[in-house]
Write an enzyme that holds these catalytic residues in place. Sequence first.
Site, mmCIF file in Angstrom:
data_model
loop_
_atom_site.group_PDB
_atom_site.id
_atom_site.type_symbol
_atom_site.label_atom_id
_atom_site.label_comp_id
_atom_site.label_asym_id
_atom_site.label_seq_id
_atom_site.Cartn_x
_atom_site.Cartn_y
_atom_site.Cartn_z
ATOM 1 N N LYS A 1 -3.161 -30.404 17.813
ATOM 2 C CA LYS A 1 -2.724 -30.418 19.213
ATOM 3 C C LYS A 1 -3.464 -31.507 19.991
ATOM 4 O O LYS A 1 -4.505 -32.003 19.542
ATOM 5 C CB LYS A 1 -2.980 -29.045 19.830
ATOM 6 N N TYR B 1 -20.276 -50.806 41.419
ATOM 7 C CA TYR B 1 -20.016 -50.044 42.651
ATOM 8 C C TYR B 1 -21.288 -49.391 43.172
ATOM 9 O O TYR B 1 -22.078 -48.824 42.401
ATOM 10 C CB TYR B 1 -18.990 -48.933 42.382
HETATM 11 C C1 LIG Z 1 -7.353 -25.116 19.092
HETATM 12 C C2 LIG Z 1 -7.155 -23.982 18.192
HETATM 13 C C3 LIG Z 1 -7.761 -23.953 16.934
HETATM 14 C C4 LIG Z 1 -8.789 -24.969 16.486
HETATM 15 O O1 LIG Z 1 -10.001 -24.702 17.141
HETATM 16 P P1 LIG Z 1 -11.334 -25.542 16.834
HETATM 17 O O2 LIG Z 1 -12.390 -24.846 17.600
HETATM 18 O O3 LIG Z 1 -11.080 -26.926 17.334
HETATM 19 O O4 LIG Z 1 -11.542 -25.521 15.366
HETATM 20 C C5 LIG Z 1 -7.424 -22.913 16.080
HETATM 21 N N1 LIG Z 1 -6.577 -21.936 16.475
HETATM 22 C C6 LIG Z 1 -6.016 -21.915 17.690
HETATM 23 C C7 LIG Z 1 -5.107 -20.807 18.058
HETATM 24 C C8 LIG Z 1 -6.297 -22.927 18.596
HETATM 25 O O5 LIG Z 1 -5.749 -22.882 19.820
#
Ligand SMILES: *Cc1c(COP(=O)(O)O)cnc(C)c1O
Length: 323
Positions: free
Chosen positions: A12, A222
């Site tokens: 994601k 700045y």
């Molecule tokens: C983002 C997510 C993960 C991965 O989590 P990490 O802490 O980055 O390993 C796994 N499962 C779900 C449902 C998530 O939303």
Amino acid sequence: MSGIAAAGAAVKADAYGIGAERVVRVLAAAGCSDFFVAHWSEVPALLPHIPAARIAVLHGPVNRDEAQFARSTGARPVLNSLTQVQRWSESGGGPCHVMIDTGMSRLGIEWSQVADPAIAALDIDICLSHLASADEDSPQNADQLHRFEQVRRKVSARRYSLANSAGIALGSAYHGDLTRPGIALYGGVVRPEFAGVIVPVARPEAAVVQVRNLEPGDKVGYNALFCASKSMRVGILSIGYADGYLRCWTGTGQFLWQGRRVPVLGRVSMDLTIVDLTDLPDCGEGDWLAADYDLPAAAAQSGLSQYELLTIMGQRFSRQTGS
Ligand SMILES: *Cc1c(COP(=O)(O)O)cnc(C)c1O
């Protein structure tokens, strides 16, 4: 570290800023076959690279169009509520995943509702839940595991999945059939067990676009937060907070050039950052410097999480396989 469980991948948010298309190609070649995104809008870019049925969409179908999109592309919805279960069944159904909330009060069907007949009627591939505090030694981990074990007895699915990156370090009881690492794939060290095991996989680099010489008293950036007290040579880097190199690095950040440390001077601006090249006379216009982005150290120094440090990386980087 997932033992006999398979490891899927959370890709994601553009694979946490790394670049999802490249990441899924690399991970698929390494044998990974389950990929998790949050939004339906993240699906089309991945379809040329991996089978649609291996893309799980964590937010689930929140309206009929999304259920229809899932059916037409073949991407699998993660159903998060009895409403989504009903919507999926009404749209024609088919293989799906189900998220059970075992104590995070975020997405998922309440664990007390898992005996609902509408769930039993589903064709469930993965039954998953998510750990809230796996990066800590919290009693909440065992509580969630205990609830998930009860869920397993009541929800019939082909595979069960609980652990994110940090959960993998909690041991085999947490692994189920499939783990879902994200941050650990991208170099994040979220538990002490990963120190020295997980290494950085990405670092932002920026080019010097101008070099200038300063006289004592010259002001930098700045609000003139830095003022030269001696003759200096500075480089103007083509990176700023719009690229995710945030203002928290003002006066404290470091870049690296040929193994040498290059301190940030004054305020980070939107597109530019000024660094001290006084001791590096050979570094000049067109040279590339790497931000010192050792993730655990950078997180401790900036007050940002390792997750944020990666996901804030902007769209202006050309994401390249490193040298
Ligand atoms: C983002 C997510 C993960 C991965 O989590 P990490 O802490 O980055 O390993 C796994 N499962 C779900 C449902 C998530 O939303």
